[in-house]
Structures are given as C-alpha cells and as structure tokens.
Motif scaffolding. Sequence first.
Motif, mmCIF file in Angstrom:
data_model
loop_
_atom_site.group_PDB
_atom_site.id
_atom_site.type_symbol
_atom_site.label_atom_id
_atom_site.label_comp_id
_atom_site.label_asym_id
_atom_site.label_seq_id
_atom_site.Cartn_x
_atom_site.Cartn_y
_atom_site.Cartn_z
ATOM 1 N N THR A 1 -1.925 14.513 -12.003
ATOM 2 C CA THR A 1 -3.569 14.240 -11.949
ATOM 3 C C THR A 1 -3.713 13.364 -13.225
ATOM 4 O O THR A 1 -3.703 14.071 -14.041
ATOM 5 N N GLU A 2 -5.123 12.532 -13.057
ATOM 6 C CA GLU A 2 -5.795 12.419 -14.909
ATOM 7 C C GLU A 2 -5.686 13.130 -15.114
ATOM 8 O O GLU A 2 -5.833 12.894 -16.882
ATOM 9 N N GLU A 3 -6.496 14.145 -15.545
ATOM 10 C CA GLU A 3 -7.286 15.484 -15.650
ATOM 11 C C GLU A 3 -5.618 16.057 -16.362
ATOM 12 O O GLU A 3 -5.955 16.098 -17.989
ATOM 13 N N ARG A 4 -5.040 16.232 -15.137
ATOM 14 C CA ARG A 4 -3.702 16.816 -15.991
ATOM 15 C C ARG A 4 -3.051 15.514 -18.024
ATOM 16 O O ARG A 4 -2.429 16.685 -18.483
ATOM 17 N N PHE B 1 -2.466 21.655 -6.606
ATOM 18 C CA PHE B 1 -3.269 21.003 -6.224
ATOM 19 C C PHE B 1 -3.970 21.142 -5.244
ATOM 20 O O PHE B 1 -4.751 20.410 -3.824
ATOM 21 N N ALA C 1 -0.007 12.169 -3.486
ATOM 22 C CA ALA C 1 0.180 12.739 -4.488
ATOM 23 C C ALA C 1 1.325 11.985 -5.053
ATOM 24 O O ALA C 1 2.093 11.917 -4.515
ATOM 25 N N ASN D 1 -6.647 22.611 -4.059
ATOM 26 C CA ASN D 1 -7.878 21.725 -4.652
ATOM 27 C C ASN D 1 -8.732 20.673 -3.235
ATOM 28 O O ASN D 1 -9.061 20.202 -3.637
#
Length: 276
Positions: free
Chosen positions: A109-112, A156, A225, A159
């Motif tokens: 993820t972009e956040e990770r 994930f 993903a 989420n």
Amino acid sequence: MKRSMLPVALAAIVLTSGSAAFAASCSPKVPDTELIKPGTLTMSTNPTLPPLQFVDSSGDLKGMRIEMGTEIAKRLCLDPEYIRIEFSAMIPGLQGRRWDMINTGIFFTEERAKIMQMVPYEEQAISISVAPDSSVKIASKDDLAGKTLGVEIGGFEENKARQLDKELQGAGKAGVTVRTFDNFTLAFQALRAGQVDGVVTIDAVAKEYDTRGDFKRVLSGLYPASVAVAFQSPKLADAVASVMNDMKADGSMKALFDKYGLNVPAAAYAVKGPGR
C-alpha cells in the motif's frame, strides 16, 4: 492433525535452514552493517497460509515464499533464518530491527511504502471460504450481508473485510460483522467450529483449502493488489530486488511460481519506499 491446523506460537520462534551455510562458499553481497546478524538474512513469516507458507507435520517451514526467501539468501551469500511471528508484529518488529526482511506476503500500500522499503513481486486477491458442508448460497458480495466473517488481525484482508462492510451498508444492506484472530489458523478453526460464517483470506490459500476439501471457496478475485517483501535498509532492499530480477531473467522465479500456480508480473521488480 492436518498441517494447516498446526498451532502457531504467539512468541517468536527462530528457524534456521537445514542446509549447509551459504555464506561459507562465497562473499556476502550485503555488508554486515545492513543486517541485524552478520552473514545472515533474517526474515519474519507467519506460516499459516498454505501452500505459500506453512509448517508441515514434521515442524518444518515449507511453501513458495519460504523457498523464495531461501534462494534470495543463497544468491546474496547469506544464511537464511526465519522468525515465526504473528502478522501484527511484523512492521513494529522490522522498525525495531528484530528482522531484516518481512517475507510473509505483506500487501503493498502507498501508506506502508511511506514507512519502509517494499518490493512488490506477486499479485493476489481476496477470497471468501465457508465450511465444506455449508448450504448457504454466496454468489456475490451482496450475499455476504448480515454474515460474520473471520480474518487475521492487522492485515490487508481485515482492511478489505471492513471495506466490504461499508460498501454493503452504503448500498442500504446489512453489513458484515468482522471477527479478528491472531492468525489465519485460528480463523479457520473458528469457521470449522461454526463460530463464523466465513473466512476472508487470499486466493491462493482459499484455493488450497478448497482443493483439499477442508473449506469451500465461494468467492475469489476480490480487491486485487500486489504483495511485497519489505525492509528498513534501502541497500538491502536494492540487493534483494536485484537478485529477484536475476531470478526472473534466468527463469527460476517462473519455475517457482509455476509450481504454486502463480503468475510472474511482467514488469521488473523495483523498490518503492521513502526516498524513492
């Protein structure tokens, strides 16, 4: 006892490779300053996801990601060492330098990628599994309205289970009740005991259980993903990405993925993370 139902200890368990030391035959390609243990690639895994990572009846680590990590260590002239730990401890442990590499199929993820170096290498999606004798008809996400779903905490999959709940409620339907467990072994045990209606996991795992006849996969391909390996050290991340590209070029990555029914992404492996 089936291998998929073997309990996973809450404390970390260190498991080293049973083969001869790789580092003894060549010079390590990563300096010791980038490793928590000289000459060793220390990797975290939660082996509750057959056929990708699991513990067999002899207590040995097996699976695609274990084989991949061992081959990466070999090509870096490092000894592979695995620390078996729950997923919820993976990122804090990496930040606390308890291991060099998360090798557990962590979703990108972009956040990770803002807090660690990540190399996406595998495409996965979400499946829903039910008990093998379930007569409930589930043909779409809408059919999950009002159901209770089990999932491993902190990942994930959790989420996306909560996203599904919001989607259903936003469409004016009953949502789903999300029950979290320390690992997927416990989630599937709860499903077998009738404590949840289904389990949210990744396609490869749900397919494996379905093939065995343990649990029935009713939905798949949800929320696709990329899956990644992750690091704190940029130098180590670069070295691993280079090795993975070598494995792709010489066909060994494809051979490994073919063995487990996975597809190798067409794009070159590249590091994504802070400063990239």
